[in-house]
Design a protein around this motif. Structure first.
Motif, mmCIF file in Angstrom:
data_model
loop_
_atom_site.group_PDB
_atom_site.id
_atom_site.type_symbol
_atom_site.label_atom_id
_atom_site.label_comp_id
_atom_site.label_asym_id
_atom_site.label_seq_id
_atom_site.Cartn_x
_atom_site.Cartn_y
_atom_site.Cartn_z
ATOM 1 N N GLY A 1 0.812 -1.209 0.000
ATOM 2 C CA GLY A 1 0.000 0.000 0.000
ATOM 3 C C GLY A 1 0.844 1.256 0.000
ATOM 4 O O GLY A 1 0.578 2.208 -0.752
ATOM 5 N N ALA A 2 1.891 1.281 0.833
ATOM 6 C CA ALA A 2 2.768 2.448 0.887
ATOM 7 C C ALA A 2 3.502 2.636 -0.434
ATOM 8 O O ALA A 2 3.671 3.771 -0.912
ATOM 9 N N ARG A 3 3.932 1.546 -1.035
ATOM 10 C CA ARG A 3 4.653 1.628 -2.314
ATOM 11 C C ARG A 3 3.745 2.154 -3.421
ATOM 12 O O ARG A 3 4.139 3.021 -4.214
ATOM 13 N N VAL A 4 2.525 1.669 -3.484
ATOM 14 C CA VAL A 4 1.608 2.114 -4.531
ATOM 15 C C VAL A 4 1.261 3.583 -4.358
ATOM 16 O O VAL A 4 1.188 4.341 -5.333
ATOM 17 N N ARG A 5 1.064 4.016 -3.126
ATOM 18 C CA ARG A 5 0.770 5.435 -2.895
ATOM 19 C C ARG A 5 1.944 6.317 -3.323
ATOM 20 O O ARG A 5 1.739 7.393 -3.899
ATOM 21 N N GLN A 6 3.161 5.862 -3.061
ATOM 22 C CA GLN A 6 4.325 6.629 -3.482
ATOM 23 C C GLN A 6 4.448 6.652 -5.000
ATOM 24 O O GLN A 6 4.765 7.689 -5.601
ATOM 25 N N LEU A 7 4.182 5.516 -5.637
ATOM 26 C CA LEU A 7 4.206 5.474 -7.100
ATOM 27 C C LEU A 7 3.163 6.416 -7.697
ATOM 28 O O LEU A 7 3.425 7.094 -8.698
ATOM 29 N N ALA A 8 1.985 6.463 -7.088
ATOM 30 C CA ALA A 8 0.934 7.351 -7.592
ATOM 31 C C ALA A 8 1.382 8.806 -7.530
ATOM 32 O O ALA A 8 1.080 9.600 -8.433
ATOM 33 N N ALA A 9 2.116 9.165 -6.482
ATOM 34 C CA ALA A 9 2.592 10.541 -6.357
ATOM 35 C C ALA A 9 3.731 10.838 -7.320
ATOM 36 O O ALA A 9 3.800 11.930 -7.889
ATOM 37 N N ASP A 10 4.617 9.857 -7.533
ATOM 38 C CA ASP A 10 5.813 10.083 -8.355
ATOM 39 C C ASP A 10 5.584 9.854 -9.844
ATOM 40 O O ASP A 10 6.350 10.369 -10.666
ATOM 41 N N HIS A 11 4.559 9.082 -10.192
ATOM 42 C CA HIS A 11 4.350 8.698 -11.599
ATOM 43 C C HIS A 11 2.885 8.909 -11.994
ATOM 44 O O HIS A 11 2.138 7.946 -12.226
ATOM 45 N N PRO A 12 2.451 10.162 -12.082
ATOM 46 C CA PRO A 12 1.033 10.425 -12.384
ATOM 47 C C PRO A 12 0.591 9.880 -13.734
ATOM 48 O O PRO A 12 -0.597 9.584 -13.909
ATOM 49 N N THR A 13 1.496 9.745 -14.694
ATOM 50 C CA THR A 13 1.089 9.203 -15.993
ATOM 51 C C THR A 13 0.742 7.725 -15.918
ATOM 52 O O THR A 13 0.157 7.172 -16.857
ATOM 53 N N GLY A 14 1.110 7.063 -14.816
ATOM 54 C CA GLY A 14 0.817 5.636 -14.676
ATOM 55 C C GLY A 14 -0.626 5.315 -14.368
ATOM 56 O O GLY A 14 -1.014 4.149 -14.301
ATOM 57 N N GLU A 15 -1.470 6.342 -14.177
ATOM 58 C CA GLU A 15 -2.916 6.168 -13.946
ATOM 59 C C GLU A 15 -3.191 5.205 -12.791
ATOM 60 O O GLU A 15 -3.999 4.284 -12.904
ATOM 61 N N ILE A 16 -2.520 5.420 -11.666
ATOM 62 C CA ILE A 16 -2.707 4.547 -10.503
ATOM 63 C C ILE A 16 -3.939 5.011 -9.742
ATOM 64 O O ILE A 16 -3.998 6.140 -9.253
ATOM 65 N N ARG A 17 -4.928 4.116 -9.640
ATOM 66 C CA ARG A 17 -6.204 4.464 -9.015
ATOM 67 C C ARG A 17 -6.621 3.365 -8.044
ATOM 68 O O ARG A 17 -6.457 2.181 -8.343
ATOM 69 N N GLN A 18 -7.183 3.768 -6.918
ATOM 70 C CA GLN A 18 -7.697 2.771 -5.982
ATOM 71 C C GLN A 18 -9.072 2.322 -6.441
ATOM 72 O O GLN A 18 -9.922 3.135 -6.826
ATOM 73 N N VAL A 19 -9.275 0.998 -6.423
ATOM 74 C CA VAL A 19 -10.530 0.401 -6.866
ATOM 75 C C VAL A 19 -10.901 -0.713 -5.883
ATOM 76 O O VAL A 19 -10.205 -0.961 -4.900
ATOM 77 N N ARG A 20 -11.988 -1.379 -6.170
ATOM 78 C CA ARG A 20 -12.359 -2.598 -5.460
ATOM 79 C C ARG A 20 -12.075 -3.801 -6.357
ATOM 80 O O ARG A 20 -12.477 -3.813 -7.523
ATOM 81 N N MET A 21 -11.357 -4.782 -5.815
ATOM 82 C CA MET A 21 -11.249 -6.066 -6.489
ATOM 83 C C MET A 21 -12.424 -6.913 -6.026
ATOM 84 O O MET A 21 -12.596 -7.149 -4.822
#
Length: 432
Positions: free
Chosen positions: A103-123
């Protein structure tokens, strides 16, 4: 048409270093997928000034990292839901630690790589029969017992949210990404940090000796590295390595359709859900830019490392699964078909270890179909194997050792039988 949907609009993500690959580096990382790029960048953070090169036969994200549905799943080590599955480690504690780190890694990636379209969803895992519903009931309870939120959905709730016929469902917090854009952005970050990215540089063999390692690049070309990290995923069998690895290669297949009217896309779950239906083929799907992306795994034998873009049998199986699992979308004409190999260990836990032949070679392979989360988080898990104990992240070392000790325990499996049977018996009662 064939070809991965994600490659339509990737950003370039930085240029490869001009000219031929360097003759000598401190660390060579073979494979520019999520694992290779994450490990290489982590090494540069831990040891500024280290000469690190990443080599790929094609380009960043070409392999399994760019040939998936773009999902980062929350249960990266599924066996840890079973008692006794992590050797001498507490599997529930390991699951909580890993979940928090991802979770911490994904949140950091979302901040550092906005073009990666990182979004929280429900699986959302859905069941279409009583047996799978009983299994999902156990999985939801085991997930909650590990301290990870899990929500039980009725069949009516599932159908209302995604138009998929279902008896029940379990929802977990997850993330979606744009694989090609995230891989390109990670590659750009690595190059900016001083790393050397070698595209279109296939590695034929990794040959360690007493003072270093030779990478044979085809023809007479060679690179000398003090240490090598092998992150070749499904293409591992095509490289001559000092060890024989037990992981097997299987293939995934996917299709994408024309953009749907917005109401139709929302009826299928929109971009708020990533869905999977446990069972044969393990079909999974999501929507992206109003297109339905639907895929499945196929274990039938094909040549190791072969791209699956044009393998018709696998894509016909995907079409059959689509008609069965999501009849509301079965008539949509595909615009893209793609697939590719993934590397899977017996426990579906990655192989993170030094070579048995030479401590100059480290393996980070076998991330399997649910491995995007682990691949993106792989740097700290292997850092000490490359740089030595002084560079270790103690918690990450504990997690790696727990992964190395992971087995499918018979006693743990037996503990799942009573609750599953009880759920089945409840299901045999008349519906009210």
């Amino acid at each position: 048409m064939t070809g991965a949907y994600w490659r339509n609009t990737p950003s370039d993500g930085g240029s490869a270093s001009p000219g031929p690959p360097p003759d000598r580096v401190d660390v060579a990382v073979v494979g520019a997928g999520f694992a290779g790029l994450s490990i290489a960048r982590d090494l540069l953070r831990a040891a500024p000034g280290l000469r690190v090169a990443v080599l790929d036969a094609r380009h960043p994200g070409y392999g399994a990292s760019g040939r998936n549905a773009g999902a980062v799943l929350p249960l990266a080590v599924l066996p840890w839901l079973l008692p006794g599955s992590a050797g001498g480690h507490d599997p529930r504690r390991m699951q909580r630690l890993l979940h928090a780190r991802i979770g911490a890694r994904v949140r950091q990636l979302a901040a550092d790589h906005p073009t990666g379209e990182i979004r929280q969803v429900r699986m959302l895992l859905i069941a279409t029969n009583r047996l799978v519903a009983a299994g999902l009931d156990w999985l939801g309870r085991a997930t909650a017992a590990a301290g990870i939120e899990a929500q039980h959905w009725s069949g009516d709730d599932v159908e209302a949210q995604c138009a998929a016929p279902a008896r029940a469902g379990v929802a977990l917090a997850a993330w979606t990404i744009h694989p090609a854009r995230l891989a390109a952005s990670l590659a750009a970050e690595f190059v900016t940090a001083g790393g050397v990215l070698c595209r279109h540089t296939p590695v034929a063999a990794v040959v360690p000796d007493a003072t270093g390692t030779w990478l044979h690049l085809g023809g007479d070309a060679r690179m000398r590295a003090d240490r090598v990290v092998v992150c070749t995923g499904g293409y591992t069998p095509a490289v001559a390595l000092p060890d024989r690895l037990s992981a097997r290669t299987l293939h995934t297949y996917m299709r994408a359709g024309q953009p749907l009217p917005e109401p139709d896309a929302q009826a299928l779950g929109g971009e708020r859900l990533f869905l999977a239906a446990p069972g044969p083929g393990m079909p999974y799907w999501r929507t992206h830019d109003r297109r339905l992306l639907f895929g499945a795994a196929d274990v039938r034998g094909v040549s190791p490392g072969e791209d699956a873009d044009a393998l018709p049998d696998g894509h016909r199986a995907v079409d059959r699964l689509l008609r069965r699992r999501l009849p509301a979308a079965a008539g949509h004409t595909p615009t893209h078909r793609w697939g590719g190999p993934i590397h899977v260990t017996r426990t579906e836990v990655p192989h993170l270890a030094r070579s048995a032949v030479s401590d100059r070679v480290v393996y980070a392979v076998g991330f399997s179909g649910s491995g995007v989360a682990l691949a993106l988080s792989a740097g700290p898990l292997v850092r000490d194997l490359v740089l030595g104990p002084a560079a270790a992240d103690p918690e990450a070392v504990t997690l790696r050792r727990a992964m190395q000790a992971t087995r499918l325990p018979w006693r743990g499996l037996l503990t799942t039988v009573p609750p599953v049977v009880a759920h089945l018996l409840r299901g045999l009662q008349p519906w009210r």
